[in-house]
Design a protein around this motif. Structure first.
Motif, PDB file in Angstrom:
ATOM      1  N   ILE A 109       0.845  -1.188   0.000  1.00 20.53           N
ATOM      2  CA  ILE A 109       0.000   0.000   0.000  1.00 20.53           C
ATOM      3  C   ILE A 109       0.885   1.244   0.000  1.00 20.53           C
ATOM      4  CG2 ILE A 109      -1.715   1.313   1.282  1.00 20.53           C
ATOM      5  CD1 ILE A 109      -2.818  -1.354   2.324  1.00 20.53           C
ATOM      6  N   THR A 110       1.919   1.220   0.818  1.00 18.41           N
ATOM      7  CA  THR A 110       2.779   2.395   0.940  1.00 18.41           C
ATOM      8  C   THR A 110       3.454   2.728  -0.380  1.00 18.41           C
ATOM      9  OG1 THR A 110       3.183   1.849   3.248  1.00 18.41           O
ATOM     10  CG2 THR A 110       4.704   3.379   2.210  1.00 18.41           C
ATOM     11  N   PHE A 111       4.039   1.723  -1.017  1.00 17.13           N
ATOM     12  CA  PHE A 111       4.753   1.973  -2.268  1.00 17.13           C
ATOM     13  C   PHE A 111       3.807   2.396  -3.384  1.00 17.13           C
ATOM     14  CE2 PHE A 111       7.899  -0.896  -0.218  1.00 17.13           C
ATOM     15  CZ  PHE A 111       8.891   0.061  -0.073  1.00 17.13           C
ATOM     16  N   ILE A 112       2.638   1.818  -3.420  1.00 18.66           N
ATOM     17  CA  ILE A 112       1.660   2.192  -4.441  1.00 18.66           C
ATOM     18  C   ILE A 112       1.273   3.658  -4.289  1.00 18.66           C
ATOM     19  CG2 ILE A 112      -0.718   1.826  -5.228  1.00 18.66           C
ATOM     20  CD1 ILE A 112      -0.288  -1.161  -4.535  1.00 18.66           C
ATOM     21  N   PHE A 113       0.966   4.076  -3.056  1.00 17.17           N
ATOM     22  CA  PHE A 113       0.557   5.456  -2.853  1.00 17.17           C
ATOM     23  C   PHE A 113       1.735   6.420  -2.930  1.00 17.17           C
ATOM     24  CE2 PHE A 113      -3.492   3.726  -1.738  1.00 17.17           C
ATOM     25  CZ  PHE A 113      -4.350   4.717  -2.163  1.00 17.17           C
ATOM     26  N   VAL A 148       0.302  15.497  -1.588  1.00 18.42           N
ATOM     27  CA  VAL A 148       0.832  14.742  -0.447  1.00 18.42           C
ATOM     28  C   VAL A 148      -0.297  14.383   0.511  1.00 18.42           C
ATOM     29  CG1 VAL A 148       2.399  14.830   1.514  1.00 18.42           C
ATOM     30  CG2 VAL A 148       3.105  15.794  -0.677  1.00 18.42           C
ATOM     31  N   LEU A 149      -1.150  15.346   0.814  1.00 15.30           N
ATOM     32  CA  LEU A 149      -2.276  15.093   1.716  1.00 15.30           C
ATOM     33  C   LEU A 149      -3.235  14.064   1.122  1.00 15.30           C
ATOM     34  CD1 LEU A 149      -3.811  15.792   4.297  1.00 15.30           C
ATOM     35  CD2 LEU A 149      -4.935  17.613   3.030  1.00 15.30           C
ATOM     36  N   LEU A 150      -3.533  14.197  -0.164  1.00 20.62           N
ATOM     37  CA  LEU A 150      -4.427  13.231  -0.813  1.00 20.62           C
ATOM     38  C   LEU A 150      -3.828  11.825  -0.795  1.00 20.62           C
ATOM     39  CD1 LEU A 150      -5.605  15.346  -3.866  1.00 20.62           C
ATOM     40  CD2 LEU A 150      -6.961  14.670  -1.873  1.00 20.62           C
ATOM     41  N   GLY A 151      -2.531  11.721  -1.020  1.00 18.93           N
ATOM     42  CA  GLY A 151      -1.879  10.418  -0.977  1.00 18.93           C
ATOM     43  C   GLY A 151      -1.920   9.795   0.402  1.00 18.93           C
ATOM     44  N   ALA A 187      -3.966   6.381   1.243  1.00 17.34           N
ATOM     45  CA  ALA A 187      -3.273   5.215   1.796  1.00 17.34           C
ATOM     46  C   ALA A 187      -3.901   4.789   3.119  1.00 17.34           C
ATOM     47  CB  ALA A 187      -1.794   5.516   1.978  1.00 17.34           C
ATOM     48  N   THR A 188      -4.255   5.751   3.945  1.00 15.72           N
ATOM     49  CA  THR A 188      -4.888   5.438   5.235  1.00 15.72           C
ATOM     50  C   THR A 188      -6.246   4.770   5.021  1.00 15.72           C
ATOM     51  OG1 THR A 188      -3.780   7.306   6.269  1.00 15.72           O
ATOM     52  CG2 THR A 188      -5.691   6.414   7.411  1.00 15.72           C
ATOM     53  N   ALA A 189      -7.038   5.321   4.110  1.00 19.15           N
ATOM     54  CA  ALA A 189      -8.367   4.746   3.855  1.00 19.15           C
ATOM     55  C   ALA A 189      -8.260   3.329   3.310  1.00 19.15           C
ATOM     56  CB  ALA A 189      -9.131   5.644   2.874  1.00 19.15           C
ATOM     57  N   VAL A 190      -7.348   3.105   2.356  1.00 19.80           N
ATOM     58  CA  VAL A 190      -7.189   1.758   1.797  1.00 19.80           C
ATOM     59  C   VAL A 190      -6.699   0.792   2.870  1.00 19.80           C
ATOM     60  CG1 VAL A 190      -5.815   0.394   0.176  1.00 19.80           C
ATOM     61  CG2 VAL A 190      -6.868   2.513  -0.569  1.00 19.80           C
ATOM     62  N   TRP A 209      -7.273   0.948   6.089  1.00 22.47           N
ATOM     63  CA  TRP A 209      -8.385   0.643   6.989  1.00 22.47           C
ATOM     64  C   TRP A 209      -9.397  -0.274   6.321  1.00 22.47           C
ATOM     65  CZ3 TRP A 209      -9.535   6.166   9.241  1.00 22.47           C
ATOM     66  CH2 TRP A 209      -8.540   6.488  10.149  1.00 22.47           C
ATOM     67  N   ILE A 210      -9.651  -0.058   5.020  1.00 13.50           N
ATOM     68  CA  ILE A 210     -10.629  -0.893   4.319  1.00 13.50           C
ATOM     69  C   ILE A 210     -10.120  -2.335   4.237  1.00 13.50           C
ATOM     70  CG2 ILE A 210     -11.673  -1.313   2.055  1.00 13.50           C
ATOM     71  CD1 ILE A 210     -11.848   1.780   1.786  1.00 13.50           C
ATOM     72  N   TRP A 211      -8.853  -2.500   3.916  1.00  9.72           N
ATOM     73  CA  TRP A 211      -8.271  -3.841   3.838  1.00  9.72           C
ATOM     74  C   TRP A 211      -7.941  -4.396   5.212  1.00  9.72           C
ATOM     75  CZ3 TRP A 211      -4.386  -3.498  -0.790  1.00  9.72           C
ATOM     76  CH2 TRP A 211      -5.114  -3.496  -1.974  1.00  9.72           C
ATOM     77  N   GLN A 212      -8.084  -3.586   6.218  1.00  7.30           N
ATOM     78  CA  GLN A 212      -7.878  -3.941   7.617  1.00  7.30           C
ATOM     79  C   GLN A 212      -6.488  -4.501   7.879  1.00  7.30           C
ATOM     80  OE1 GLN A 212     -11.092  -5.661   9.645  1.00  7.30           O
ATOM     81  NE2 GLN A 212     -12.475  -4.093   8.899  1.00  7.30           N
ATOM     82  N   SER A 213      -5.489  -3.886   7.230  1.00  5.47           N
ATOM     83  CA  SER A 213      -4.102  -4.252   7.535  1.00  5.47           C
ATOM     84  C   SER A 213      -3.752  -3.789   8.938  1.00  5.47           C
ATOM     85  CB  SER A 213      -3.149  -3.593   6.539  1.00  5.47           C
ATOM     86  OG  SER A 213      -3.445  -4.032   5.240  1.00  5.47           O
TER      87      SER A 213
END
Length: 158
Positions: A1-5, A21-24, A28-31, A33-37
């Protein structure tokens, strides 16, 4: 997730998207949480209470402690220097000699804040490069710093 964003943020920055930067970071935070990593917050506000602790300076009698103090000092010094010089260059404030006006105040404030944070048993104060994001987005006044400071202060309760 980190590298993708990170790639997404870099491409948005390259294309000149405001707030990239803020949008990224939000994406990343939303994805995540959704994937529940990692666990999403279960409460909006959590007030933490400082624990009492006794200051024991005898630990400084060991040579290993001084190695750790020296390593932390160098990390803080390089962190502050990199942030000041990088932000100064980005804002066009870097002089021919390589100095930034007002940098002495930055070092003094970071040093004093680190001593205060150590007395409370918390982590040292590192200069954040959020100032660079503000400069990149066009912030030239102190309002950018006030907004970033407000949001950083708000995170202390989460």
């Amino acid at each position: 997730i980190t590298f993708i964003f990170l790639i997404i943020m870099a491409s948005m920055l390259h294309r000149g998207v405001k707030g990239a930067v803020l949008l990224g970071m939000l994406g990343a935070t939303a994805v995540d949480w959704i994937w529940q990593s990692s666990d999403a917050p279960d409460a909006m506000l959590e007030v933490r209470h400082a624990a009492e602790h006794a200051v024991d300076l005898r630990v400084l009698l060991s040579p290993g402690a001084w190695m750790q103090v020296s390593a932390l000092l160098l990390m803080l010094l390089f962190s502050v220097s990199g942030a000041v010089i990088g932000s100064g260059r980005m804002a066009g404030l870097l002089s021919v000699e390589g100095t930034v006006p007002g940098s002495t105040a930055v070092y003094v404030v970071c040093g004093a804040a680190t001593m205060v944070s150590a007395s409370f048993g918390t982590s040292p104060i590192f200069v954040s490069m959020s100032a660079a994001a503000g400069i990149r987005e066009g912030g030239r006044t102190g309002l950018t710093s006030i907004v970033v400071g407000f949001w950083c202060l708000l995170t202390a309760f989460f």
